[in-house]
Design a protein around this motif. Structure first.
Motif, mmCIF file in Angstrom:
data_model
loop_
_atom_site.group_PDB
_atom_site.id
_atom_site.type_symbol
_atom_site.label_atom_id
_atom_site.label_comp_id
_atom_site.label_asym_id
_atom_site.label_seq_id
_atom_site.Cartn_x
_atom_site.Cartn_y
_atom_site.Cartn_z
ATOM 1 N N ASP A 51 0.856 -1.188 0.000
ATOM 2 C CA ASP A 51 0.000 0.000 0.000
ATOM 3 C C ASP A 51 0.897 1.245 0.000
ATOM 4 N N ILE A 52 1.108 1.827 -1.168
ATOM 5 C CA ILE A 52 2.038 2.951 -1.304
ATOM 6 C C ILE A 52 1.598 4.166 -0.491
ATOM 7 N N GLY A 53 0.297 4.370 -0.373
ATOM 8 C CA GLY A 53 -0.216 5.505 0.396
ATOM 9 C C GLY A 53 0.093 5.408 1.879
ATOM 10 N N THR A 54 0.240 4.196 2.371
ATOM 11 C CA THR A 54 0.589 3.966 3.765
ATOM 12 C C THR A 54 2.101 3.953 3.964
ATOM 13 N N GLU A 55 2.823 3.355 3.039
ATOM 14 C CA GLU A 55 4.256 3.121 3.202
ATOM 15 C C GLU A 55 5.134 4.316 2.825
ATOM 16 N N LEU A 56 4.791 5.001 1.746
ATOM 17 C CA LEU A 56 5.683 6.032 1.215
ATOM 18 C C LEU A 56 5.858 7.265 2.109
ATOM 19 N N PRO A 57 4.837 7.746 2.810
ATOM 20 C CA PRO A 57 5.031 8.954 3.605
ATOM 21 C C PRO A 57 6.179 8.887 4.612
ATOM 22 N N ALA A 58 6.346 7.784 5.294
ATOM 23 C CA ALA A 58 7.442 7.682 6.272
ATOM 24 C C ALA A 58 8.798 7.750 5.572
ATOM 25 N N LEU A 59 8.921 7.074 4.430
ATOM 26 C CA LEU A 59 10.179 7.109 3.678
ATOM 27 C C LEU A 59 10.486 8.528 3.207
ATOM 28 N N ILE A 60 9.500 9.190 2.638
ATOM 29 C CA ILE A 60 9.712 10.546 2.122
ATOM 30 C C ILE A 60 10.042 11.512 3.255
ATOM 31 N N SER A 61 9.401 11.363 4.397
ATOM 32 C CA SER A 61 9.711 12.229 5.544
ATOM 33 C C SER A 61 11.167 12.090 5.965
ATOM 34 N N VAL A 62 11.650 10.856 6.028
ATOM 35 C CA VAL A 62 13.050 10.620 6.396
ATOM 36 C C VAL A 62 13.982 11.194 5.342
ATOM 37 N N GLY A 74 9.387 7.637 -8.598
ATOM 38 C CA GLY A 74 9.074 6.725 -9.694
ATOM 39 C C GLY A 74 8.969 5.304 -9.181
ATOM 40 N N VAL A 75 7.844 4.676 -9.454
ATOM 41 C CA VAL A 75 7.600 3.302 -9.012
ATOM 42 C C VAL A 75 6.960 2.519 -10.150
ATOM 43 N N ASP A 76 6.963 1.222 -10.028
ATOM 44 C CA ASP A 76 6.282 0.340 -10.969
ATOM 45 C C ASP A 76 4.858 0.146 -10.445
ATOM 46 N N ALA A 77 3.874 0.634 -11.190
ATOM 47 C CA ALA A 77 2.479 0.575 -10.740
ATOM 48 C C ALA A 77 2.014 -0.853 -10.471
ATOM 49 N N SER A 78 2.559 -1.819 -11.191
ATOM 50 C CA SER A 78 2.108 -3.196 -11.001
ATOM 51 C C SER A 78 2.556 -3.772 -9.660
ATOM 52 N N ALA A 79 3.506 -3.119 -8.998
ATOM 53 C CA ALA A 79 4.017 -3.621 -7.721
ATOM 54 C C ALA A 79 3.265 -3.065 -6.520
ATOM 55 N N PRO A 100 8.494 2.060 -15.748
ATOM 56 C CA PRO A 100 8.829 0.633 -15.813
ATOM 57 C C PRO A 100 10.189 0.353 -15.187
ATOM 58 N N VAL A 101 10.371 0.821 -13.949
ATOM 59 C CA VAL A 101 11.648 0.620 -13.265
ATOM 60 C C VAL A 101 11.740 -0.759 -12.638
ATOM 61 N N GLY A 102 10.653 -1.462 -12.594
ATOM 62 C CA GLY A 102 10.632 -2.768 -11.949
ATOM 63 C C GLY A 102 10.241 -2.613 -10.500
ATOM 64 N N ASP A 103 9.622 -3.636 -9.943
ATOM 65 C CA ASP A 103 9.150 -3.529 -8.562
ATOM 66 C C ASP A 103 10.285 -3.641 -7.560
ATOM 67 N N ASP A 104 11.505 -3.814 -8.034
ATOM 68 C CA ASP A 104 12.646 -3.931 -7.134
ATOM 69 C C ASP A 104 13.376 -2.601 -6.937
ATOM 70 N N THR A 105 12.881 -1.519 -7.545
ATOM 71 C CA THR A 105 13.537 -0.216 -7.434
ATOM 72 C C THR A 105 12.499 0.891 -7.307
ATOM 73 N N VAL A 106 12.839 1.905 -6.537
ATOM 74 C CA VAL A 106 12.059 3.133 -6.487
ATOM 75 C C VAL A 106 13.036 4.275 -6.764
ATOM 76 N N LEU A 107 12.627 5.221 -7.606
ATOM 77 C CA LEU A 107 13.478 6.356 -7.948
ATOM 78 C C LEU A 107 12.959 7.607 -7.253
ATOM 79 N N ILE A 108 13.799 8.228 -6.467
ATOM 80 C CA ILE A 108 13.455 9.424 -5.705
ATOM 81 C C ILE A 108 14.088 10.616 -6.417
ATOM 82 N N THR A 109 13.314 11.679 -6.652
ATOM 83 C CA THR A 109 13.846 12.856 -7.325
ATOM 84 C C THR A 109 13.773 14.065 -6.403
#
Length: 166
Positions: A51-62, A74-79, A100-109
């Motif tokens: 659940d990206i809406g639950t998981e991503l905020p803590a990562l982005i805050s850090v 950037g994330v792979d929507a299928s993941a 299409p970065v793959g579900d094994d990578t997230v790109l932060i800009t």
């Protein structure tokens, strides 16, 4: 030449504490904001769920605390389940791109062209495998792709007793 005259190289391995402190929801980062970034990945993240809406905020805050404002992810929507186009995190709009970065990578800009690539350890990964994958991902000399790190650190399934008797 005295020991104090010898140039010190930063260690290529993480402290042993990484093998004790990693739990689901953790991020391990090796952030270098210079052009000389040599490793293929800048960090690793082990979300608890898909659940990206639950998981991503803590990562982005850090990350914001270390890098400044994050503008895109950037994330792979299928993941991920129910990928929104943007999230508001700590009062800042963060755009989510389905790449299409793959579900094994997230790109932060950060800004317009400063990208950080993080290994994404699948939520159902065992603790030992997650620790090993994260430690490999953040090594300064890592040149292994995220998918290959995950394959290399995933334990082989144990054969059942019936299979061994055949």
């Amino acid at each position: 030449m005295a020991d104090s005259d010898t140039p010190r190289r930063p260690p290529l391995l993480l402290p042993d504490a990484i093998h004790h402190a990693i739990r689901p929801g953790a991020a391990v980062l090796r952030l270098e904001t210079t052009r000389s970034r040599e490793g293929l990945l800048d960090g690793a993240w082990w979300p608890r769920t898909r659940d990206i809406g639950t998981e991503l905020p803590a990562l982005i805050s850090v990350l914001t605390g270390h890098l400044g404002p994050i503008t895109r992810v950037g994330v792979d929507a299928s993941a991920w389940n129910d990928l929104p186009a943007r999230l508001v995190i700590d009062g800042q709009v963060v755009h989510l791109d389905s790449d299409p970065v793959g579900d094994d990578t997230v790109l932060i800009t950060r800004g317009h062209n400063d990208h950080f690539a993080l290994l994404v350890v699948p939520p159902d990964t065992t603790a030992d495998a997650a620790r090993e994958a994260m430690a490999r991902a953040v090594r300064a000399d890592n040149i292994t792709q995220a998918a290959q790190i995950l394959i290399a650190t995933t334990p082989e399934p144990e054969d059942s007793a019936a299979d061994t008797e055949a």
